[in-house]
Design a protein around this motif. Structure first.
Motif, PDB file in Angstrom:
ATOM      1  N   GLU A  27      -9.209  -2.608  -0.090  1.00  0.00           N
ATOM      2  CA  GLU A  27      -9.571  -1.194   0.074  1.00  0.00           C
ATOM      3  C   GLU A  27      -8.354  -0.444   0.593  1.00  0.00           C
ATOM      4  OE1 GLU A  27     -12.518   0.575  -0.320  1.00  0.00           O
ATOM      5  OE2 GLU A  27     -13.239  -1.226  -1.372  1.00  0.00           O
ATOM      6  N   ARG A  28      -8.172   0.774   0.142  1.00  0.00           N
ATOM      7  CA  ARG A  28      -7.064   1.589   0.639  1.00  0.00           C
ATOM      8  C   ARG A  28      -7.507   2.306   1.916  1.00  0.00           C
ATOM      9  NH1 ARG A  28      -3.170   5.262  -3.116  1.00  0.00           N
ATOM     10  NH2 ARG A  28      -1.780   5.936  -1.461  1.00  0.00           N
ATOM     11  N   GLU A  29      -6.669   2.231   2.944  1.00  0.00           N
ATOM     12  CA  GLU A  29      -7.007   2.878   4.208  1.00  0.00           C
ATOM     13  C   GLU A  29      -6.054   4.053   4.391  1.00  0.00           C
ATOM     14  OE1 GLU A  29      -7.089  -0.018   7.459  1.00  0.00           O
ATOM     15  OE2 GLU A  29      -6.655   1.658   8.808  1.00  0.00           O
ATOM     16  N   ALA A  30      -6.545   5.251   4.084  1.00  0.00           N
ATOM     17  CA  ALA A  30      -5.676   6.438   4.106  1.00  0.00           C
ATOM     18  C   ALA A  30      -5.031   6.621   5.476  1.00  0.00           C
ATOM     19  CB  ALA A  30      -6.486   7.671   3.726  1.00  0.00           C
ATOM     20  N   GLY A  31      -3.752   6.926   5.487  1.00  0.00           N
ATOM     21  CA  GLY A  31      -3.038   7.226   6.727  1.00  0.00           C
ATOM     22  C   GLY A  31      -2.558   6.000   7.489  1.00  0.00           C
ATOM     23  N   GLN A  44       4.418   4.372   1.347  1.00  0.00           N
ATOM     24  CA  GLN A  44       3.245   4.796   2.124  1.00  0.00           C
ATOM     25  C   GLN A  44       1.977   4.141   1.566  1.00  0.00           C
ATOM     26  OE1 GLN A  44       2.786   6.080   4.982  1.00  0.00           O
ATOM     27  NE2 GLN A  44       0.547   6.174   4.754  1.00  0.00           N
ATOM     28  N   ALA A  45       1.892   4.106   0.228  1.00  0.00           N
ATOM     29  CA  ALA A  45       0.711   3.468  -0.393  1.00  0.00           C
ATOM     30  C   ALA A  45       0.658   1.992  -0.013  1.00  0.00           C
ATOM     31  CB  ALA A  45       0.761   3.641  -1.910  1.00  0.00           C
ATOM     32  N   ALA A  46       1.826   1.353   0.057  1.00  0.00           N
ATOM     33  CA  ALA A  46       1.855  -0.083   0.416  1.00  0.00           C
ATOM     34  C   ALA A  46       1.258  -0.298   1.810  1.00  0.00           C
ATOM     35  CB  ALA A  46       3.280  -0.616   0.343  1.00  0.00           C
ATOM     36  N   PHE A  47       1.590   0.602   2.742  1.00  0.00           N
ATOM     37  CA  PHE A  47       0.975   0.498   4.082  1.00  0.00           C
ATOM     38  C   PHE A  47      -0.534   0.653   3.973  1.00  0.00           C
ATOM     39  CE2 PHE A  47       5.224   2.173   5.729  1.00  0.00           C
ATOM     40  CZ  PHE A  47       5.608   0.947   6.238  1.00  0.00           C
ATOM     41  N   GLY A  96      13.412   1.559  -5.818  1.00  0.00           N
ATOM     42  CA  GLY A  96      13.354   2.662  -6.774  1.00  0.00           C
ATOM     43  C   GLY A  96      14.128   3.848  -6.237  1.00  0.00           C
ATOM     44  N   SER A  97      13.841   4.997  -6.823  1.00  0.00           N
ATOM     45  CA  SER A  97      14.501   6.223  -6.367  1.00  0.00           C
ATOM     46  C   SER A  97      13.427   7.264  -6.088  1.00  0.00           C
ATOM     47  CB  SER A  97      15.466   6.712  -7.450  1.00  0.00           C
ATOM     48  OG  SER A  97      16.044   7.917  -7.058  1.00  0.00           O
ATOM     49  N   GLY A  98      13.402   7.777  -4.873  1.00  0.00           N
ATOM     50  CA  GLY A  98      12.367   8.750  -4.490  1.00  0.00           C
ATOM     51  C   GLY A  98      10.992   8.112  -4.439  1.00  0.00           C
ATOM     52  N   VAL A  99      10.919   6.937  -3.833  1.00  0.00           N
ATOM     53  CA  VAL A  99       9.656   6.180  -3.872  1.00  0.00           C
ATOM     54  C   VAL A  99       9.014   6.003  -2.484  1.00  0.00           C
ATOM     55  CG1 VAL A  99       9.954   4.942  -6.049  1.00  0.00           C
ATOM     56  CG2 VAL A  99      11.084   4.068  -4.002  1.00  0.00           C
ATOM     57  N   GLU A 100       9.251   6.990  -1.594  1.00  0.00           N
ATOM     58  CA  GLU A 100       8.628   6.912  -0.264  1.00  0.00           C
ATOM     59  C   GLU A 100       7.106   6.878  -0.395  1.00  0.00           C
ATOM     60  OE1 GLU A 100      10.822   9.171  -1.120  1.00  0.00           O
ATOM     61  OE2 GLU A 100      12.577   8.883   0.164  1.00  0.00           O
TER      62      GLU A 100
END
Ligand SMILES: Cc1cc2nc3c(=O)[nH]c(=O)nc-3n(C[C@H](O)[C@H](O)[C@H](O)COP(=O)(O)OP(=O)(O)OC[C@H]3O[C@@H](n4cnc5c(N)ncnc54)[C@H](O)[C@@H]3O)c2cc1C
Length: 329
Positions: free
Chosen positions: A159-163, A45-48, A37-41
């Motif tokens: 589950e999403r693990e922030a950071g 990060q969400a993927a991590f 994509g464009s500007g999709v950093e």
């Protein structure tokens, strides 16, 4: 097993089934997510945070709009260079088109709308519904990489693990394309029926209540208002049968079934829908179906866990009131 997951998104808004695919991939070992994509950093990060160990990020203005040509050729180039065994994607129109194009480039195949996946040594065995959901077939694909699109909500979301972080690798985009996107026209906002945990759907029956003294269209509008109120209360989405769509009561994007969307909500409430095979094929993996129909012989009762023989115009407000009380709203 070298597993990649394509993270499907529209302008950074990720299709939630992409994260479910990351969860599936995790069960086979480490996961590489593909973010184009464009500007999709922030998507990377969400993927991590959802469990990817590595992200291949193709961030290029030419990928700002999804086009099967640019996205598929970027994927093909990466897969040619790195030879993954398995590429998982959510089952969306975009991802299916892209997987099909890339699979042709790589002389491989695509298994679509998969509801279970097992790995036995080198063999990846996919289960998917066929014959309108009456049978489940187990299929293996002899070629690599094997492309598999996963049915939304058929697998748990991790589950999403922030950071949480991982290895970010920037990769080149393939930008050649014959098509360009001229623009978008806004559809409707609200919960998408693909992601919804609860769907309240209406059929031709929403236009049938002579006691209201309204014409067919106005009656249908009233019926879908009742349906919309209950859907909103449940944080869900509004679905429809093809008859309701064809009659112009509601746009096609809401259609559930063979020529609409296949959905897997926890709760599906079918109001004024007879339960034709073409409709039922779209809700076979719904966990609980509640049918509201005036006709006790309607086939929808054959797939419903709970059935109400009655008028939707009478019953829906009662159900909404009961949910409001139960949910303390
Ligand atoms: C190739 C093909 C593809 C198709 N694809 C799809 C698809 O993707 N999705 C789909 O839905 N259909 C699809 N269809 C159409 C399908 O065959 C049916 O015609 C359609 O599902 C019927 O919609 P319905 O149940 O809303 O209408 P109907 O069959 O007319 O049923 C209306 C129901 O509402 C009940 N009712 C009436 N008034 C009330 C009331 N006041 N309160 C409660 N109940 C009431 C009636 O008892 C009846 O059971 C397809 C057909 C073909 C041939």
């Amino acid at each position: 097993m070298k597993t990649w997951v394509y993270i499907d998104h529209f302008k950074g808004e990720v299709v939630q089934a992409s994260w479910e695919a990351v969860g599936v991939a995790k069960t086979f070992g480490s996961v590489t997510a593909l973010v184009f994509g464009s500007g999709v950093e922030s998507v990377a990060q969400a993927a991590f945070e959802f469990g990817a160990d590595e992200v291949l990020l193709a961030d290029d203005a030419a990928l700002a709009d999804f086009r099967a040509e640019t996205h598929a050729s970027t994927l093909t180039a990466l897969a040619t260079a790195s030879s993954p065994d398995l590429i998982l994607l959510p089952t969306t129109f975009r991802a299916r088109e892209m997987a099909a194009m890339s699979a042709i480039d790589l002389n491989s195949g695509v298994l679509v709308d998969v509801t279970a996946l097992e790995v036995d040594g080198d063999k990846i065995c996919a289960t998917r519904p066929i014959y309108e959901g009456k049978l489940s077939e187990k299929t293996v694909c002899a070629a690599k990489p094997q492309f598999v699109t996963l049915r939304g909500r058929a697998f748990p979301r991790p589950e999403r693990e922030a950071g949480r972080s991982g290895t970010l690798t920037k990769v080149a985009a393939k930008t050649e394309a014959l098509t360009s996107v001229e623009g978008y026209s806004a559809g409707e906002s609200g919960v998408s029926i693909n992601d919804a945990g609860a769907i309240v759907a209406g059929g031709r029956g929403v236009s049938n209540n002579p006691s209201l003294g309204l014409d067919e269209k106005a009656t249908a509008e009233k019926g879908f208002t009742l349906i919309g109120e209950l859907a909103a209360l449940l944080g869900g989405a509004v679905g429809a049968s093809r008859a309701a769509v064809d009659a112009g009561y509601i746009p096609y994007s809401h259609q559930v079934g063979q020529t609409g969307k296949v959905v897997s909500p926890d709760l599906y409430i079918a109001a004024g829908i007879s339960g034709s095979i073409q409709h039922v094929v779209g809700i076979r993996t719904a966990k609980v179906v509640i049918a509201i129909n005036k006709d006790a012989e309607a086939p929808i009762f054959g797939v419903a866990r709970f059935g109400v023989v009655g008028d939707l115009f009478t019953f829906l407000p009662l159900l909404t009131a009961a949910f409001k009380k139960q949910l303390g709203k």
